[in-house]
Write an enzyme that holds these catalytic residues in place. Structure first.
Site, PDB file in Angstrom:
ATOM      1  N   GLU A  66      13.663  22.689 -69.886  1.00  0.00           N
ATOM      2  CA  GLU A  66      13.446  21.257 -69.711  1.00  0.00           C
ATOM      3  C   GLU A  66      13.728  20.512 -71.001  1.00  0.00           C
ATOM      4  O   GLU A  66      13.594  21.061 -72.094  1.00  0.00           O
ATOM      5  CB  GLU A  66      12.011  21.010 -69.249  1.00  0.00           C
ATOM      6  CG  GLU A  66      11.802  21.586 -67.852  1.00  0.00           C
ATOM      7  CD  GLU A  66      10.439  21.293 -67.274  1.00  0.00           C
ATOM      8  OE1 GLU A  66      10.299  21.447 -66.053  1.00  0.00           O
ATOM      9  OE2 GLU A  66       9.522  20.925 -68.017  1.00  0.00           O
ATOM     10  N   CYS A  88      14.188  15.109 -76.667  1.00  0.00           N
ATOM     11  CA  CYS A  88      13.388  16.280 -77.019  1.00  0.00           C
ATOM     12  C   CYS A  88      14.033  17.488 -76.348  1.00  0.00           C
ATOM     13  O   CYS A  88      14.119  17.548 -75.124  1.00  0.00           O
ATOM     14  CB  CYS A  88      11.966  16.037 -76.515  1.00  0.00           C
ATOM     15  SG  CYS A  88      10.891  17.444 -76.732  1.00  0.00           S
ATOM     16  N   CYS A 135       8.019  30.540 -74.487  1.00  0.00           N
ATOM     17  CA  CYS A 135       7.583  30.660 -75.879  1.00  0.00           C
ATOM     18  C   CYS A 135       6.611  31.820 -76.013  1.00  0.00           C
ATOM     19  O   CYS A 135       5.638  31.917 -75.266  1.00  0.00           O
ATOM     20  CB  CYS A 135       6.930  29.375 -76.366  1.00  0.00           C
ATOM     21  SG  CYS A 135       6.564  29.441 -78.145  1.00  0.00           S
ATOM     22  N   CYS A 192       0.249  29.565 -77.860  1.00  0.00           N
ATOM     23  CA  CYS A 192      -0.850  28.648 -78.172  1.00  0.00           C
ATOM     24  C   CYS A 192      -1.639  28.370 -76.886  1.00  0.00           C
ATOM     25  O   CYS A 192      -1.048  28.160 -75.824  1.00  0.00           O
ATOM     26  CB  CYS A 192      -0.309  27.348 -78.759  1.00  0.00           C
ATOM     27  SG  CYS A 192       0.680  27.623 -80.231  1.00  0.00           S
ATOM     28  N   CYS A 239      -1.083  25.043 -74.713  1.00  0.00           N
ATOM     29  CA  CYS A 239       0.300  24.666 -74.406  1.00  0.00           C
ATOM     30  C   CYS A 239       0.790  25.403 -73.165  1.00  0.00           C
ATOM     31  O   CYS A 239       0.762  26.638 -73.113  1.00  0.00           O
ATOM     32  CB  CYS A 239       1.185  25.013 -75.608  1.00  0.00           C
ATOM     33  SG  CYS A 239       2.946  24.840 -75.278  1.00  0.00           S
ATOM     34  N   SER A 268       3.137  22.052 -86.609  1.00  0.00           N
ATOM     35  CA  SER A 268       1.993  21.916 -85.706  1.00  0.00           C
ATOM     36  C   SER A 268       0.795  22.581 -86.361  1.00  0.00           C
ATOM     37  O   SER A 268       0.709  23.802 -86.410  1.00  0.00           O
ATOM     38  CB  SER A 268       2.310  22.586 -84.368  1.00  0.00           C
ATOM     39  OG  SER A 268       3.438  21.965 -83.795  1.00  0.00           O
ATOM     40  N   LEU A 269      -0.099  21.770 -86.872  1.00  0.00           N
ATOM     41  CA  LEU A 269      -1.245  22.297 -87.634  1.00  0.00           C
ATOM     42  C   LEU A 269      -2.414  22.579 -86.689  1.00  0.00           C
ATOM     43  O   LEU A 269      -2.885  23.693 -86.587  1.00  0.00           O
ATOM     44  CB  LEU A 269      -1.635  21.293 -88.722  1.00  0.00           C
ATOM     45  CG  LEU A 269      -2.535  21.845 -89.815  1.00  0.00           C
ATOM     46  CD1 LEU A 269      -1.817  22.909 -90.627  1.00  0.00           C
ATOM     47  CD2 LEU A 269      -3.020  20.724 -90.720  1.00  0.00           C
ATOM     48  N   ASN A 270      -2.867  21.541 -86.023  1.00  0.00           N
ATOM     49  CA  ASN A 270      -3.806  21.665 -84.905  1.00  0.00           C
ATOM     50  C   ASN A 270      -5.197  22.182 -85.232  1.00  0.00           C
ATOM     51  O   ASN A 270      -6.032  22.328 -84.337  1.00  0.00           O
ATOM     52  CB  ASN A 270      -3.219  22.537 -83.775  1.00  0.00           C
ATOM     53  CG  ASN A 270      -1.916  21.981 -83.261  1.00  0.00           C
ATOM     54  OD1 ASN A 270      -1.694  20.776 -83.313  1.00  0.00           O
ATOM     55  ND2 ASN A 270      -1.041  22.832 -82.774  1.00  0.00           N
ATOM     56  N   ASN A 294      -2.340  16.586 -73.795  1.00  0.00           N
ATOM     57  CA  ASN A 294      -1.854  16.269 -72.454  1.00  0.00           C
ATOM     58  C   ASN A 294      -2.461  17.297 -71.514  1.00  0.00           C
ATOM     59  O   ASN A 294      -2.150  18.475 -71.616  1.00  0.00           O
ATOM     60  CB  ASN A 294      -0.329  16.384 -72.385  1.00  0.00           C
ATOM     61  CG  ASN A 294       0.316  15.342 -73.257  1.00  0.00           C
ATOM     62  OD1 ASN A 294      -0.001  14.160 -73.162  1.00  0.00           O
ATOM     63  ND2 ASN A 294       1.200  15.777 -74.128  1.00  0.00           N
ATOM     64  N   CYS A 323       4.566  16.668 -74.371  1.00  0.00           N
ATOM     65  CA  CYS A 323       4.416  17.922 -75.124  1.00  0.00           C
ATOM     66  C   CYS A 323       3.470  18.869 -74.396  1.00  0.00           C
ATOM     67  O   CYS A 323       2.453  18.466 -73.885  1.00  0.00           O
ATOM     68  CB  CYS A 323       3.775  17.661 -76.478  1.00  0.00           C
ATOM     69  SG  CYS A 323       4.562  16.409 -77.421  1.00  0.00           S
TER      70      CYS A 323
HETATM   71  N1  SAH Z   1       6.941  25.363 -80.843  1.00  0.00           N
HETATM   72  C1  SAH Z   1       7.062  24.243 -81.691  1.00  0.00           C
HETATM   73  C2  SAH Z   1       7.787  23.084 -81.042  1.00  0.00           C
HETATM   74  C3  SAH Z   1       7.487  22.835 -79.601  1.00  0.00           C
HETATM   75  S1  SAH Z   1       5.812  22.392 -79.221  1.00  0.00           S
HETATM   76  C4  SAH Z   1       5.718  23.805 -82.214  1.00  0.00           C
HETATM   77  O1  SAH Z   1       4.703  24.302 -81.747  1.00  0.00           O
HETATM   78  O2  SAH Z   1       5.693  22.988 -83.124  1.00  0.00           O
HETATM   79  C5  SAH Z   1       5.851  20.677 -79.690  1.00  0.00           C
HETATM   80  C6  SAH Z   1       4.498  20.040 -79.944  1.00  0.00           C
HETATM   81  O3  SAH Z   1       3.750  19.920 -78.741  1.00  0.00           O
HETATM   82  C7  SAH Z   1       3.606  20.829 -80.904  1.00  0.00           C
HETATM   83  O4  SAH Z   1       3.196  20.008 -81.957  1.00  0.00           O
HETATM   84  C8  SAH Z   1       2.441  21.219 -80.062  1.00  0.00           C
HETATM   85  O5  SAH Z   1       1.290  21.316 -80.856  1.00  0.00           O
HETATM   86  C9  SAH Z   1       2.401  20.120 -79.038  1.00  0.00           C
HETATM   87  N2  SAH Z   1       1.690  20.478 -77.807  1.00  0.00           N
HETATM   88  C10 SAH Z   1       1.686  21.658 -77.179  1.00  0.00           C
HETATM   89  N3  SAH Z   1       0.908  21.605 -76.083  1.00  0.00           N
HETATM   90  C11 SAH Z   1       0.404  20.360 -76.020  1.00  0.00           C
HETATM   91  C12 SAH Z   1      -0.465  19.693 -75.104  1.00  0.00           C
HETATM   92  N4  SAH Z   1      -0.950  20.290 -74.034  1.00  0.00           N
HETATM   93  N5  SAH Z   1      -0.746  18.406 -75.356  1.00  0.00           N
HETATM   94  C13 SAH Z   1      -0.245  17.770 -76.431  1.00  0.00           C
HETATM   95  N6  SAH Z   1       0.578  18.345 -77.304  1.00  0.00           N
HETATM   96  C14 SAH Z   1       0.894  19.625 -77.119  1.00  0.00           C
HETATM   97 FE1  SF4 Z   2       5.149  27.677 -78.444  1.00  0.00          FE
HETATM   98 FE2  SF4 Z   2       4.933  25.309 -79.681  1.00  0.00          FE
HETATM   99 FE3  SF4 Z   2       3.789  25.727 -77.285  1.00  0.00          FE
HETATM  100 FE4  SF4 Z   2       2.782  26.935 -79.440  1.00  0.00          FE
HETATM  101  S1  SF4 Z   2       2.863  24.725 -79.068  1.00  0.00           S
HETATM  102  S2  SF4 Z   2       3.182  27.918 -77.451  1.00  0.00           S
HETATM  103  S3  SF4 Z   2       4.632  27.359 -80.571  1.00  0.00           S
HETATM  104  S4  SF4 Z   2       5.949  25.726 -77.722  1.00  0.00           S
END
Ligand code: SAH
Ligand code: SF4
Length: 358
Positions: free
Chosen positions: A95, A108, A115, A119, A122, A215-217, A291, A336
């Site tokens: 996508e 994007c 992946c 995480c 995600c 992506s620190l989180n 999200n 995201c």
């Molecule tokens: N794998 C890479 C790039 C793709 S993810 C990464 O993790 O940076 C892109 C962004 O989406 C990341 O910053 C991630 O933290 C964010 N993301 C993932 N799941 C999400 C969700 N459910 N809600 C909001 N942001 C999310």
């Molecule tokens: Fe992969 Fe980025 Fe999603 Fe983490 S946030 S599972 S690294 S796509």
């Protein structure tokens, strides 16, 4: 007739095109012309290449194809956001999302079909590993969407924030950035990573270096490991050390993404710890309220707006440049963490083998 295994001109370098042209026309400018048609003008067929002799095009058509992923679904949401499902000839579906912004469009793109980083917040990560996309396949997402949406020649930013971890597919992403750079300045391309430390040095060494988002989180090692299993392999300290020595051009900053999860990483203590962690790194922080996804992210929700504002306030008071990304496209599951490729909504979660440290 070209066969299924005929080389794809999309994604080929000038040298590869020259090799393919071979005795058909060995003059270097011919390869450059073909390359420009594909990478700059985003031509979808040989017929469009009006400055090539017909006989050359016919011969070329016998030995190569021009193949982009097919857009198999478009879902349009509010504010012009569009999510595309794109299918490659092997059946892989990824996508990508287009978001109209002021003065430009942000695209994007996905770097992998799935992946392996896993995480827990995600959807892409929960659904698990897929395969790497080649540079041409990634660039094909751009070509297909640019043409479909009539965006060729307009101003576009590209972010690698779709499915996949770009730094676990550096060959593909590097080639894609090279191809994109024909029409999009590297200053308008951002690669987002979950923190694959060895990949950072490789990214920094690229001739055409895109911008970096991380992506620190989380603000502690323990919390980060719980949210992002990859943090056990490359710790928060290791990551921040690597970022402190990441070469930045004048005026450039690293963007830190921080997905906000209610009751998990949204406390004022987190907000106070964050500026200390980031000390010494020219950066900005992008707060991303989660999200939600009822099926896959059942245990998680986004904090209340006041909580997010208070968190942002603490950062701002500590002189951290902070923005809140109220996600576009939530209504079409385009935001995201909601990209899931061709996997039907009812599918069960696939196992996600952990990436190995290299
Ligand atoms: N794998 C890479 C790039 C793709 S993810 C990464 O993790 O940076 C892109 C962004 O989406 C990341 O910053 C991630 O933290 C964010 N993301 C993932 N799941 C999400 C969700 N459910 N809600 C909001 N942001 C999310
Ligand atoms: Fe992969 Fe980025 Fe999603 Fe983490 S946030 S599972 S690294 S796509």
């Amino acid at each position: 007739m070209p066969t299924q295994t005929s080389p794809n001109l999309v994604g080929a370098s000038r040298a590869e095109i020259a090799a393919l042209l071979g005795e058909l026309d060995p003059r270097p400018y011919r390869a450059a012309q073909v390359y420009q048609w594909l990478a700059r003008r985003l031509a979808g067929s040989l017929e469009e290449m009006t400055n090539l002799p017909k006989s050359l095009k016919e011969s070329l058509a016998r030995r190569a194809v021009i193949c982009d992923p097919e857009i198999v679904e478009v879902r349009r949401g509010e504010e012009g956001t569009a999510k595309f499902a794109l299918a490659y000839p092997d059946g892989t579906v990824v996508e990508a999302v287009a978001m109209p912004m002021e003065g430009h469009t942000t695209l994007c793109l996905s770097s992998q079909a799935g992946c392996a980083v896993g995480c827990v917040f995600c959807v892409t990560g929960i659904l698990g590993a897929g395969r790497n996309l080649s540079g041409g396949e990634i660039f094909g997402q751009y070509r297909a969407i640019m043409r479909r949406e009539g965006l060729v020649g307009t101003s576009v930013n590209v972010v690698f924030m779709g499915m996949g971890e770009p730094l676990l597919n550096l060959p593909g992403v590097t080639r894609a950035v090279e191809l994109l750079s024909e029409t999009v300045s590297p200053r308008r391309i951002t690669v987002s990573t979950s923190g694959i430390v060895p990949g950072l040095a490789k990214l920094a060494a690229l001739e055409r270096r895109p911008k970096l988002a991380v992506s620190l989180n989380a603000t502690t090692q323990e919390q980060r490991e719980r949210l992002m299993p990859i943090a056990a392999r490359w710790t928060l300290d290791e990551l921040l050390d690597a970022l402190r020595s990441f070469p930045l051009e004048r005026g450039r900053r690293i963007t830190f993404e921080y997905v906000m999860l209610a009751g998990i990483n949204d406390s004022l203590d987190d907000a106070r710890r964050l500026p200390r962690l980031l000390r010494g790194i020219p950066c900005k922080v992008n707060l991303i309220p989660l999200n939600p996804d009822e099926r896959y992210l059942a245990g998680f929700s986004a904090p209340a707006e006041e909580t997010i504002s208070a968190f942002a306030g603490v950062l701002a008071a500590a002189h951290v440049n902070v923005t809140v990304r109220w996600s576009k496209g939530r209504d079409v599951a385009a935001a995201c963490g909601q990209l899931r490729g061709g996997i039907p909504l009812g599918a069960s979660a696939a196992p996600s083998p952990a990436p190995t440290r290299s």
